[in-house]
Design a protein around this motif. Structure first.
Motif, PDB file in Angstrom:
ATOM      1  N   ALA A  16       0.840  -1.224  -0.106  1.00 26.06           N
ATOM      2  CA  ALA A  16      -0.050  -0.085   0.004  1.00 26.06           C
ATOM      3  C   ALA A  16       0.729   1.184   0.046  1.00 26.06           C
ATOM      4  CB  ALA A  16      -0.888   0.013   1.174  1.00 26.06           C
ATOM      5  N   SER A  65      -8.023   8.130   1.220  1.00 25.14           N
ATOM      6  CA  SER A  65      -8.545   7.088  -0.084  1.00 25.14           C
ATOM      7  C   SER A  65     -10.068   7.363  -0.262  1.00 25.14           C
ATOM      8  CB  SER A  65      -8.493   5.717   0.503  1.00 25.14           C
ATOM      9  OG  SER A  65      -9.241   5.830   1.832  1.00 25.14           O
ATOM     10  N   ILE A  84     -10.069  -1.965  -7.581  1.00 23.94           N
ATOM     11  CA  ILE A  84      -9.993  -1.954  -6.266  1.00 23.94           C
ATOM     12  C   ILE A  84      -9.880  -0.739  -5.710  1.00 23.94           C
ATOM     13  CG2 ILE A  84      -9.041  -2.917  -4.145  1.00 23.94           C
ATOM     14  CD1 ILE A  84      -8.210  -5.395  -5.818  1.00 23.94           C
ATOM     15  N   ARG A  85     -10.748  -0.285  -4.837  1.00 24.19           N
ATOM     16  CA  ARG A  85     -10.715   1.153  -4.072  1.00 24.19           C
ATOM     17  C   ARG A  85     -10.708   0.682  -2.540  1.00 24.19           C
ATOM     18  NH1 ARG A  85      -9.404   2.423  -8.267  1.00 24.19           N
ATOM     19  NH2 ARG A  85      -9.993   3.996  -9.511  1.00 24.19           N
ATOM     20  N   ASP A  86     -10.066   1.781  -1.611  1.00 22.82           N
ATOM     21  CA  ASP A  86     -10.082   1.454  -0.316  1.00 22.82           C
ATOM     22  C   ASP A  86     -10.822   2.475   0.267  1.00 22.82           C
ATOM     23  OD1 ASP A  86      -9.199   0.989   2.509  1.00 22.82           O
ATOM     24  OD2 ASP A  86      -8.138   2.954   2.110  1.00 22.82           O
ATOM     25  N   ASP A 107      -8.415   0.873   5.542  1.00 26.60           N
ATOM     26  CA  ASP A 107      -8.055  -0.625   5.502  1.00 26.60           C
ATOM     27  C   ASP A 107      -8.992  -1.261   5.136  1.00 26.60           C
ATOM     28  OD1 ASP A 107      -5.394  -0.235   6.424  1.00 26.60           O
ATOM     29  OD2 ASP A 107      -5.827   0.156   8.354  1.00 26.60           O
ATOM     30  N   ASN A 108      -9.527  -0.885   3.975  1.00 24.21           N
ATOM     31  CA  ASN A 108     -10.934  -1.602   3.674  1.00 24.21           C
ATOM     32  C   ASN A 108     -10.882  -1.674   2.050  1.00 24.21           C
ATOM     33  OD1 ASN A 108     -13.540  -2.692   3.796  1.00 24.21           O
ATOM     34  ND2 ASN A 108     -14.140  -0.725   3.168  1.00 24.21           N
ATOM     35  N   GLN A 109     -10.369  -2.725   1.659  1.00 23.48           N
ATOM     36  CA  GLN A 109     -10.121  -2.594  -0.110  1.00 23.48           C
ATOM     37  C   GLN A 109     -11.287  -3.673  -0.376  1.00 23.48           C
ATOM     38  OE1 GLN A 109      -6.063  -3.452  -1.452  1.00 23.48           O
ATOM     39  NE2 GLN A 109      -5.377  -3.156   0.606  1.00 23.48           N
ATOM     40  N   GLN A 112     -13.242  -4.778  -4.385  1.00 24.53           N
ATOM     41  CA  GLN A 112     -13.658  -4.473  -5.975  1.00 24.53           C
ATOM     42  C   GLN A 112     -14.894  -4.035  -6.052  1.00 24.53           C
ATOM     43  OE1 GLN A 112     -13.408  -8.215  -8.132  1.00 24.53           O
ATOM     44  NE2 GLN A 112     -10.932  -8.289  -8.054  1.00 24.53           N
ATOM     45  N   ARG A 156      -5.787  -0.025  -8.804  1.00 25.12           N
ATOM     46  CA  ARG A 156      -6.091  -0.374  -7.398  1.00 25.12           C
ATOM     47  C   ARG A 156      -5.319   0.754  -6.594  1.00 25.12           C
ATOM     48  NH1 ARG A 156      -2.063  -3.654  -4.209  1.00 25.12           N
ATOM     49  NH2 ARG A 156      -2.833  -3.554  -2.063  1.00 25.12           N
ATOM     50  N   TYR A 157      -6.099   1.249  -5.539  1.00 24.61           N
ATOM     51  CA  TYR A 157      -5.496   2.076  -4.539  1.00 24.61           C
ATOM     52  C   TYR A 157      -5.467   1.330  -3.422  1.00 24.61           C
ATOM     53  CZ  TYR A 157      -6.899   5.846  -7.679  1.00 24.61           C
ATOM     54  OH  TYR A 157      -7.246   6.343  -9.013  1.00 24.61           O
ATOM     55  N   ALA A 158      -4.468   1.626  -2.319  1.00 27.89           N
ATOM     56  CA  ALA A 158      -4.505   1.112  -0.984  1.00 27.89           C
ATOM     57  C   ALA A 158      -3.565   1.890  -0.071  1.00 27.89           C
ATOM     58  CB  ALA A 158      -4.022  -0.378  -0.796  1.00 27.89           C
TER      59      ALA A 158
END
Ligand code: NAD
Ligand code: TYD
Length: 367
Positions: A144, A185, A220-222, A251-253, A255, A308-310
């Protein structure tokens, strides 16, 4: 007691922050400056505009004369800067306004803060609200984003926010302006303009409209509940170090497709539990015996769509003891309840400019 200038306070996160801040700090004075662009909704903070701790100013962050007047007249000692063009899809179609507001507007505020505070910098703070999108995107197994991650923006929105972050850093490094930055995020919750994923999907399910999932929905997003974002900003204003950047995340990814399916299930369950919803929203497919998921449509992907972001939240959690309070499932429930209980708020937005936007996006209005 602080005199705080909150820019973009009629937008989604800004409005939530104004409520949060006045609840926690009722002795402070707030000036909300907002240009009321398509995503600025004065109605969102109307109950607070009646209170004497809050002054609403309809104006542009690029208007230097206005900003100087506000600093002088209200003895501003703190800036919390939310105002921005914020929607990636719009930035791809019309980047100009993103450059003007997000970069030039931020510079105007920084320059005015410096001139106004120069002789007495003690106790002042300029907090800039930014996004995780400045870091670019991640592969499925990449670690991340930390605060040290190189900037690699990939949309006009992200590039304009990255440039504004750099200007904020420069004002600290070169001129000694006491700044802080937070890169957060994806947020969700009350008052979010229904062009963004979660409110768009909730409203479309209720109205029986198609649910446009970009590409294959595997991006994927957080996600962070907006009130937790507000608490994190509060923690940075109280105890964050000047010149520092703090990443904020949930802290919550998840799709996109999984998230949309979850929203469908949530609404179907709500219709099971509350008979009155069927008469309020007769076009929702669940009323006619079909699962809301039947509305999902896979549409053309967003150009340059970040995969994706994390967020690595170690810095803010260890330094400022910040941890989100609202887990994803409770947050989605709270959000759905808010949209169900505030139909007038979103119905007023469903005509005019928002429909023009859907027409541009999908060749038809969302009516
Ligand atoms: P929003 O689009 O809902 O609100 C933006 C507000 O800024 C609106 O009220 C609009 O009228 C105002 N505004 C726009 N241009 C202006 C100008 N020139 N002068 C004065 N006001 C102007 O956006 P949001 O989702 O509330 O985002 C707020 C901030 O948080 C932005 O800086 C955004 O980059 C950042 N951010 C958002 C998210 C998210 O998930 N929404 C995540 C991370 C960071
Ligand atoms: P969005 O809410 O626009 O936020 P951001 O692009 O800043 O992350 O979109 C969240 C995700 O949902 C993003 O991967 C794009 C996707 N998306 C859809 O699949 N369909 C939609 O109609 C929208 C608005 C977004």
């Amino acid at each position: 007691m602080r005199n705080i200038l909150i820019t973009g306070g009629a937008g989604f996160i800004g409005a939530n922050f104004v409520y949060y801040w006045l609840r926690e700090n009722p002795e402070d004075h707030i000036v909300v400056l907002d240009a009321l662009t398509y995503s600025g909704v004065k109605l969102s903070i109307e109950p607070l505009i009646q209170q004497e701790q809050l002054i609403f100013v309809h104006g542009d962050i690029c208007d230097k004369t206005l900003i100087i007047t506000l600093f002088e007249k209200h003895q501003i000692d703190t800036v919390v800067h939310f105002a921005a063009e914020s929607h990636v899809d719009r930035s791809i179609l019309t980047p100009d306004e993103f450059i003007r507001t997000n970069i030039q507007g931020t510079q105007t505020l920084l320059g005015t803060a410096l001139e106004s505070w120069r002789d007495n910098i003690e106790g002042k703070r300029f907090h800039h609200i930014s996004t995780d999108e400045v870091y670019g995107d991640l592969g499925l197994h990449d670690p991340a984003f930390t605060e040290q991650h190189p900037y690699a923006p990939r949309s006009p929105y992200a590039a304009s926010k990255a440039a504004s972050d750099m200007m904020v850093r420069v004002y600290n490094h070169t001129y000694g302006l006491p700044v802080s930055i937070s890169n957060c995020s994806n947020n969700y919750g009350p008052y979010q303009f229904p062009e963004k994923l979660i409110p768009l999907m909730l409203i479309n399910i209720l109205m029986g409209k198609p649910l446009p999932v970009y590409g294959d929905g595997s991006h994927i997003r957080d996600w962070l509940y907006v009130e937790d974002h507000c608490r994190a900003i509060g923690a940075i204003l109280e105890s964050g170090r000047t010149g520092e950047t703090y990443n904020i995340g949930g802290d919550n990814q998840i799709q996109n497709l999984e998230l949309v399916q979850e929203l469908c299930r949530l609404i179907d369950m709500s219709f099971d539990a509350d008979d009155a919803l069927a008469s309020r929203f007769p076009d929702c497919p669940y009323v006619h015996g079909n699962a809301s998921e039947s509305l999902i449509r896979f549409v053309k992907d967003r150009p340059g769509h970040d995969r994706r972001y994390a967020i690595n939240t170690k810095k803010i959690s260890t330094e400022l003891s910040f941890h989100p309070h609202v887990d994803f499932s409770s947050g989605l429930g709270l959000t759905l309840d808010w949209y169900l209980n505030n139909e007038t708020w979103w119905q007023t937005l469903m005509s005019g400019e928002l429909n023009d936007w859907f027409k541009t996006q999908y060749g038809q209005t969302n009516k």
